[in-house]
Design a protein around this motif. Structure first.
Motif, PDB file in Angstrom:
ATOM      1  N   PRO A 270    -105.549  42.261  25.343  1.00 53.83           N
ATOM      2  CA  PRO A 270    -106.301  43.108  24.413  1.00 53.83           C
ATOM      3  C   PRO A 270    -107.817  42.962  24.580  1.00 53.83           C
ATOM      4  CG  PRO A 270    -104.494  42.049  23.259  1.00 53.83           C
ATOM      5  CD  PRO A 270    -104.531  41.468  24.632  1.00 53.83           C
ATOM      6  N   GLU A 271    -108.276  41.756  24.938  1.00 56.55           N
ATOM      7  CA  GLU A 271    -109.701  41.542  25.155  1.00 56.55           C
ATOM      8  C   GLU A 271    -110.191  42.314  26.378  1.00 56.55           C
ATOM      9  OE1 GLU A 271    -107.552  38.917  24.854  1.00 56.55           O
ATOM     10  OE2 GLU A 271    -108.001  38.386  22.768  1.00 56.55           O
ATOM     11  N   GLU A 272    -109.413  42.341  27.452  1.00 60.78           N
ATOM     12  CA  GLU A 272    -109.780  43.089  28.645  1.00 60.78           C
ATOM     13  C   GLU A 272    -109.815  44.592  28.369  1.00 60.78           C
ATOM     14  OE1 GLU A 272    -108.027  40.084  32.079  1.00 60.78           O
ATOM     15  OE2 GLU A 272    -106.737  41.676  31.288  1.00 60.78           O
ATOM     16  N   LEU A 273    -108.852  45.077  27.596  1.00 65.21           N
ATOM     17  CA  LEU A 273    -108.859  46.492  27.223  1.00 65.21           C
ATOM     18  C   LEU A 273    -110.076  46.831  26.365  1.00 65.21           C
ATOM     19  CD1 LEU A 273    -105.118  47.320  26.437  1.00 65.21           C
ATOM     20  CD2 LEU A 273    -106.525  48.209  28.282  1.00 65.21           C
ATOM     21  N   ALA A 274    -110.422  45.954  25.454  1.00 63.56           N
ATOM     22  CA  ALA A 274    -111.587  46.189  24.601  1.00 63.56           C
ATOM     23  C   ALA A 274    -112.871  46.204  25.431  1.00 63.56           C
ATOM     24  CB  ALA A 274    -111.666  45.112  23.517  1.00 63.56           C
ATOM     25  N   ALA A 275    -112.975  45.309  26.413  1.00 61.87           N
ATOM     26  CA  ALA A 275    -114.158  45.284  27.265  1.00 61.87           C
ATOM     27  C   ALA A 275    -114.239  46.552  28.107  1.00 61.87           C
ATOM     28  CB  ALA A 275    -114.122  44.047  28.162  1.00 61.87           C
ATOM     29  N   ALA A 276    -113.136  46.990  28.667  1.00 62.19           N
ATOM     30  CA  ALA A 276    -113.134  48.214  29.473  1.00 62.19           C
ATOM     31  C   ALA A 276    -113.474  49.424  28.610  1.00 62.19           C
ATOM     32  CB  ALA A 276    -111.771  48.404  30.130  1.00 62.19           C
ATOM     33  N   LEU A 277    -112.947  49.491  27.411  1.00 61.89           N
ATOM     34  CA  LEU A 277    -113.241  50.607  26.516  1.00 61.89           C
ATOM     35  C   LEU A 277    -114.703  50.596  26.085  1.00 61.89           C
ATOM     36  CD1 LEU A 277    -112.137  53.011  25.005  1.00 61.89           C
ATOM     37  CD2 LEU A 277    -111.512  51.500  23.132  1.00 61.89           C
ATOM     38  N   ALA A 278    -115.278  49.423  25.883  1.00 66.26           N
ATOM     39  CA  ALA A 278    -116.694  49.333  25.519  1.00 66.26           C
ATOM     40  C   ALA A 278    -117.576  49.868  26.644  1.00 66.26           C
ATOM     41  CB  ALA A 278    -117.056  47.890  25.185  1.00 66.26           C
ATOM     42  N   VAL A 279    -117.220  49.559  27.882  1.00 62.14           N
ATOM     43  CA  VAL A 279    -117.994  50.058  29.026  1.00 62.14           C
ATOM     44  C   VAL A 279    -117.880  51.574  29.126  1.00 62.14           C
ATOM     45  CG1 VAL A 279    -118.121  50.052  31.552  1.00 62.14           C
ATOM     46  CG2 VAL A 279    -117.861  47.901  30.314  1.00 62.14           C
TER      47      VAL A 279
END
Length: 69
Positions: free
Chosen positions: A12-21
């Protein structure tokens, strides 16, 4: 906007980082003026090189191109 994970198993943290970018890039793209060109720098302006018109040669100038004046 829909994002689909095609390969892998992101956390979930990786998805959140990708979505933030992705959201930051979309916000930056929408903030740029779409129709207004960027102001030109005076160094890149071609009119500064040819600021004055070049004199046109006269009718006998072809004969003076080789011989020194």
């Amino acid at each position: 906007m829909t994002i689909k994970v095609v390969r892998g198993n992101p956390t979930p943290e990786e998805l959140a980082a990708a979505l933030a970018v992705v959201r930051a890039r979309a916000a930056a793209a929408s903030a740029e003026p779409s129709g207004a060109p960027a102001p030109r720098d005076s160094w890149s302006d071609p009119s500064r090189i040819a600021a004055h018109s070049v004199p046109r040669p006269g009718p006998v100038s072809w004969s003076r191109t080789y011989w020194p004046a």
